[in-house]
Design a protein around this motif. Structure first.
Motif, PDB file in Angstrom:
ATOM      1  N   SER A  26       0.823  -1.209   0.000  1.00 33.20           N
ATOM      2  CA  SER A  26       0.000   0.000   0.000  1.00 33.20           C
ATOM      3  C   SER A  26       0.858   1.260   0.000  1.00 33.20           C
ATOM      4  O   SER A  26       2.020   1.240   0.396  1.00 33.20           O
ATOM      5  N   ASP A  27       0.250   2.344  -0.429  1.00 32.46           N
ATOM      6  CA  ASP A  27       0.844   3.665  -0.204  1.00 32.46           C
ATOM      7  C   ASP A  27       0.440   4.186   1.169  1.00 32.46           C
ATOM      8  O   ASP A  27       1.224   4.845   1.851  1.00 32.46           O
ATOM      9  N   VAL A  28      -0.815   3.878   1.550  1.00 29.74           N
ATOM     10  CA  VAL A  28      -1.341   4.281   2.852  1.00 29.74           C
ATOM     11  C   VAL A  28      -2.037   3.082   3.473  1.00 29.74           C
ATOM     12  O   VAL A  28      -2.844   2.413   2.815  1.00 29.74           O
ATOM     13  N   TYR A  29      -1.716   2.815   4.729  1.00 28.93           N
ATOM     14  CA  TYR A  29      -2.428   1.788   5.486  1.00 28.93           C
ATOM     15  C   TYR A  29      -3.292   2.481   6.526  1.00 28.93           C
ATOM     16  O   TYR A  29      -2.783   3.192   7.392  1.00 28.93           O
ATOM     17  N   VAL A  30      -4.601   2.280   6.430  1.00 28.15           N
ATOM     18  CA  VAL A  30      -5.524   2.812   7.426  1.00 28.15           C
ATOM     19  C   VAL A  30      -5.770   1.727   8.469  1.00 28.15           C
ATOM     20  O   VAL A  30      -6.359   0.681   8.159  1.00 28.15           O
ATOM     21  N   ALA A  31      -5.300   1.964   9.672  1.00 25.50           N
ATOM     22  CA  ALA A  31      -5.498   1.026  10.778  1.00 25.50           C
ATOM     23  C   ALA A  31      -6.922   1.197  11.292  1.00 25.50           C
ATOM     24  O   ALA A  31      -7.255   2.227  11.883  1.00 25.50           O
ATOM     25  N   TYR A  32      -7.743   0.199  11.059  1.00 29.28           N
ATOM     26  CA  TYR A  32      -9.178   0.290  11.345  1.00 29.28           C
ATOM     27  C   TYR A  32      -9.425   0.087  12.840  1.00 29.28           C
ATOM     28  O   TYR A  32      -9.999  -0.909  13.270  1.00 29.28           O
ATOM     29  N   ASP A  33      -9.023   1.080  13.611  1.00 24.56           N
ATOM     30  CA  ASP A  33      -9.115   0.970  15.068  1.00 24.56           C
ATOM     31  C   ASP A  33     -10.512   1.276  15.595  1.00 24.56           C
ATOM     32  O   ASP A  33     -10.764   1.184  16.802  1.00 24.56           O
ATOM     33  N   THR A  34     -11.435   1.640  14.696  1.00 24.54           N
ATOM     34  CA  THR A  34     -12.825   1.874  15.101  1.00 24.54           C
ATOM     35  C   THR A  34     -13.696   0.646  14.847  1.00 24.54           C
ATOM     36  O   THR A  34     -14.910   0.702  15.076  1.00 24.54           O
ATOM     37  N   ALA A  35     -13.094  -0.440  14.378  1.00 22.06           N
ATOM     38  CA  ALA A  35     -13.837  -1.691  14.227  1.00 22.06           C
ATOM     39  C   ALA A  35     -14.067  -2.308  15.599  1.00 22.06           C
ATOM     40  O   ALA A  35     -13.322  -2.055  16.560  1.00 22.06           O
ATOM     41  N   GLN A  36     -15.074  -3.142  15.703  1.00 15.31           N
ATOM     42  CA  GLN A  36     -15.391  -3.763  16.989  1.00 15.31           C
ATOM     43  C   GLN A  36     -14.316  -4.763  17.385  1.00 15.31           C
ATOM     44  O   GLN A  36     -13.854  -5.561  16.569  1.00 15.31           O
ATOM     45  N   GLY A 149     -21.883   5.619   8.454  1.00 15.47           N
ATOM     46  CA  GLY A 149     -22.780   4.923   7.554  1.00 15.47           C
ATOM     47  C   GLY A 149     -22.600   3.420   7.614  1.00 15.47           C
ATOM     48  O   GLY A 149     -22.039   2.887   8.585  1.00 15.47           O
ATOM     49  N   ASP A 150     -23.063   2.718   6.579  1.00 16.21           N
ATOM     50  CA  ASP A 150     -22.903   1.264   6.562  1.00 16.21           C
ATOM     51  C   ASP A 150     -21.456   0.908   6.248  1.00 16.21           C
ATOM     52  O   ASP A 150     -20.612   1.790   6.044  1.00 16.21           O
ATOM     53  N   ARG A 151     -21.172  -0.389   6.234  1.00 16.65           N
ATOM     54  CA  ARG A 151     -19.779  -0.810   6.076  1.00 16.65           C
ATOM     55  C   ARG A 151     -19.165  -0.302   4.773  1.00 16.65           C
ATOM     56  O   ARG A 151     -18.034   0.191   4.762  1.00 16.65           O
ATOM     57  N   THR A 152     -19.901  -0.398   3.682  1.00 14.84           N
ATOM     58  CA  THR A 152     -19.388   0.078   2.399  1.00 14.84           C
ATOM     59  C   THR A 152     -19.084   1.560   2.442  1.00 14.84           C
ATOM     60  O   THR A 152     -18.010   2.006   2.007  1.00 14.84           O
ATOM     61  N   GLU A 153     -20.001   2.345   2.986  1.00 15.10           N
ATOM     62  CA  GLU A 153     -19.812   3.792   3.027  1.00 15.10           C
ATOM     63  C   GLU A 153     -18.629   4.162   3.914  1.00 15.10           C
ATOM     64  O   GLU A 153     -17.863   5.082   3.588  1.00 15.10           O
ATOM     65  N   ARG A 154     -18.468   3.468   5.030  1.00 17.45           N
ATOM     66  CA  ARG A 154     -17.330   3.759   5.912  1.00 17.45           C
ATOM     67  C   ARG A 154     -16.003   3.518   5.199  1.00 17.45           C
ATOM     68  O   ARG A 154     -15.073   4.321   5.297  1.00 17.45           O
ATOM     69  N   LEU A 155     -15.922   2.412   4.476  1.00 19.83           N
ATOM     70  CA  LEU A 155     -14.679   2.105   3.755  1.00 19.83           C
ATOM     71  C   LEU A 155     -14.404   3.136   2.663  1.00 19.83           C
ATOM     72  O   LEU A 155     -13.261   3.577   2.490  1.00 19.83           O
ATOM     73  N   GLY A 173     -14.667 -10.150  -4.056  1.00 21.82           N
ATOM     74  CA  GLY A 173     -15.126 -11.399  -4.642  1.00 21.82           C
ATOM     75  C   GLY A 173     -15.265 -12.527  -3.646  1.00 21.82           C
ATOM     76  O   GLY A 173     -15.533 -13.672  -4.017  1.00 21.82           O
ATOM     77  N   GLY A 174     -15.105 -12.212  -2.351  1.00 23.61           N
ATOM     78  CA  GLY A 174     -15.176 -13.240  -1.324  1.00 23.61           C
ATOM     79  C   GLY A 174     -16.555 -13.335  -0.699  1.00 23.61           C
ATOM     80  O   GLY A 174     -17.575 -13.057  -1.340  1.00 23.61           O
ATOM     81  N   ASP A 175     -16.556 -13.675   0.578  1.00 25.13           N
ATOM     82  CA  ASP A 175     -17.816 -13.932   1.272  1.00 25.13           C
ATOM     83  C   ASP A 175     -18.447 -12.694   1.902  1.00 25.13           C
ATOM     84  O   ASP A 175     -19.508 -12.784   2.506  1.00 25.13           O
ATOM     85  N   HIS A 176     -17.776 -11.551   1.792  1.00 22.13           N
ATOM     86  CA  HIS A 176     -18.290 -10.345   2.452  1.00 22.13           C
ATOM     87  C   HIS A 176     -19.380  -9.712   1.591  1.00 22.13           C
ATOM     88  O   HIS A 176     -19.151  -8.750   0.859  1.00 22.13           O
ATOM     89  N   GLN A 177     -20.580 -10.259   1.665  1.00 24.18           N
ATOM     90  CA  GLN A 177     -21.680  -9.774   0.856  1.00 24.18           C
ATOM     91  C   GLN A 177     -22.216  -8.433   1.366  1.00 24.18           C
ATOM     92  O   GLN A 177     -23.062  -7.824   0.706  1.00 24.18           O
ATOM     93  N   ASP A 178     -21.735  -7.985   2.544  1.00 28.66           N
ATOM     94  CA  ASP A 178     -22.199  -6.701   3.071  1.00 28.66           C
ATOM     95  C   ASP A 178     -21.425  -5.532   2.462  1.00 28.66           C
ATOM     96  O   ASP A 178     -21.684  -4.380   2.800  1.00 28.66           O
ATOM     97  N   ILE A 179     -20.486  -5.819   1.570  1.00 26.66           N
ATOM     98  CA  ILE A 179     -19.749  -4.763   0.890  1.00 26.66           C
ATOM     99  C   ILE A 179     -20.238  -4.676  -0.557  1.00 26.66           C
ATOM    100  O   ILE A 179     -20.202  -5.661  -1.298  1.00 26.66           O
ATOM    101  N   ASP A 180     -20.701  -3.504  -0.949  1.00 24.50           N
ATOM    102  CA  ASP A 180     -21.179  -3.277  -2.307  1.00 24.50           C
ATOM    103  C   ASP A 180     -20.050  -2.625  -3.100  1.00 24.50           C
ATOM    104  O   ASP A 180     -19.857  -1.408  -3.061  1.00 24.50           O
TER     105      ASP A 180
END
Length: 220
Positions: A26-36, A149-155, A173-180
């Motif tokens: 990556s050029d930038v790594y966002v550490a997702y520290d707001t995830a549960q 927002g939802d998971r897609t919007e947050r990303l 293309g994996g199992d994360h169907q909650d990402i549009d």
């Protein structure tokens, strides 16, 4: 226009090889520290190898009953001597490896700092390993960027807030169907799928064990 590739992932403790590979790409790594925070994930634990097989290294947490905590708010139970235990396991396991004298002092220095929060310890370890590898990756905490927002919007917001034009992901293309994923394209963000083939390398002990902490390979 300069392309900026952004990866997003929870700041896992002692990241395993695939996560470190994604960060390095990556050029930038966002550490997702707001995830549960979840105990079942690798947020506060990771496997390393000993001469008799793999073992867990776990960071003790202060548990708050009936509370769902995000990673950045999780405190370490510092009264437990986990630092000495971890360093002892690492020293006894890897002291004969070719790069022990380079890698172990890095870990020892980080463990010697008084981290109150899990995210601080994990990111300190990640950034120290990136410095050892002379990586130019910029590390940003999600908690410092606007996202809702939802998971897609947050990303999408995290990628944009980090100045990204492309998102590097291991879940496309994996199992994360909650990402549009179509919404990324609508927002003008390209998608790049991580391509990772786990390498085999010389390890301590019998046989080869995959999916260990990245330091297992760095020591060797």
């Amino acid at each position: 226009m300069t392309e900026t590739l952004v990866s997003i992932h929870q700041p896992n403790f002692l990241p395993w090889l695939k996560l470190l590979d994604k960060i390095l790409a990556s050029d930038v790594y966002v550490a997702y520290d707001t995830a549960q925070y979840t105990r079942s994930e690798y947020h506060s634990r990771q496997k390393v190898k000993t001469h008799t097989g793999p073992v867990w290294l776990s960071v003790p947490m202060q548990h708050v009953r009936n509370t769902r905590q995000v990673i950045k708010d999780v405190r370490i139970q510092s009264s437990e001597p986990y630092r000495l235990k971890h360093l002892k396991v690492l020293r006894m396991s890897y002291q004969s490896t070719p790069h022990f004298d380079e890698v172990f002092p890095i870990l020892e220095e980080v463990y010697g700092r008084d981290h109150e929060y899990l995210a601080d310890l994990s990111l300190d370890l990640i950034e120290s390993l990136l410095a050892y590898l002379d990586s130019p990756v910029r590390v940003v905490r999600a908690s410092s960027l606007p996202h809702a927002g939802d998971r897609t919007e947050r990303l999408i917001q995290l990628v944009k807030s980090a100045g990204g034009t492309e998102h590097l992901t291991s879940t496309y293309g994996g199992d994360h169907q909650d990402i549009d994923w179509s919404r990324f394209r609508d927002a003008g963000i390209g998608i790049r799928s991580q391509q990772f083939d786990h390498p085999e390398y010389e390890q301590i002990g019998p046989g080869f064990v995959s999916n260990l902490a990245a330091v297992d390979m760095l020591f060797s």
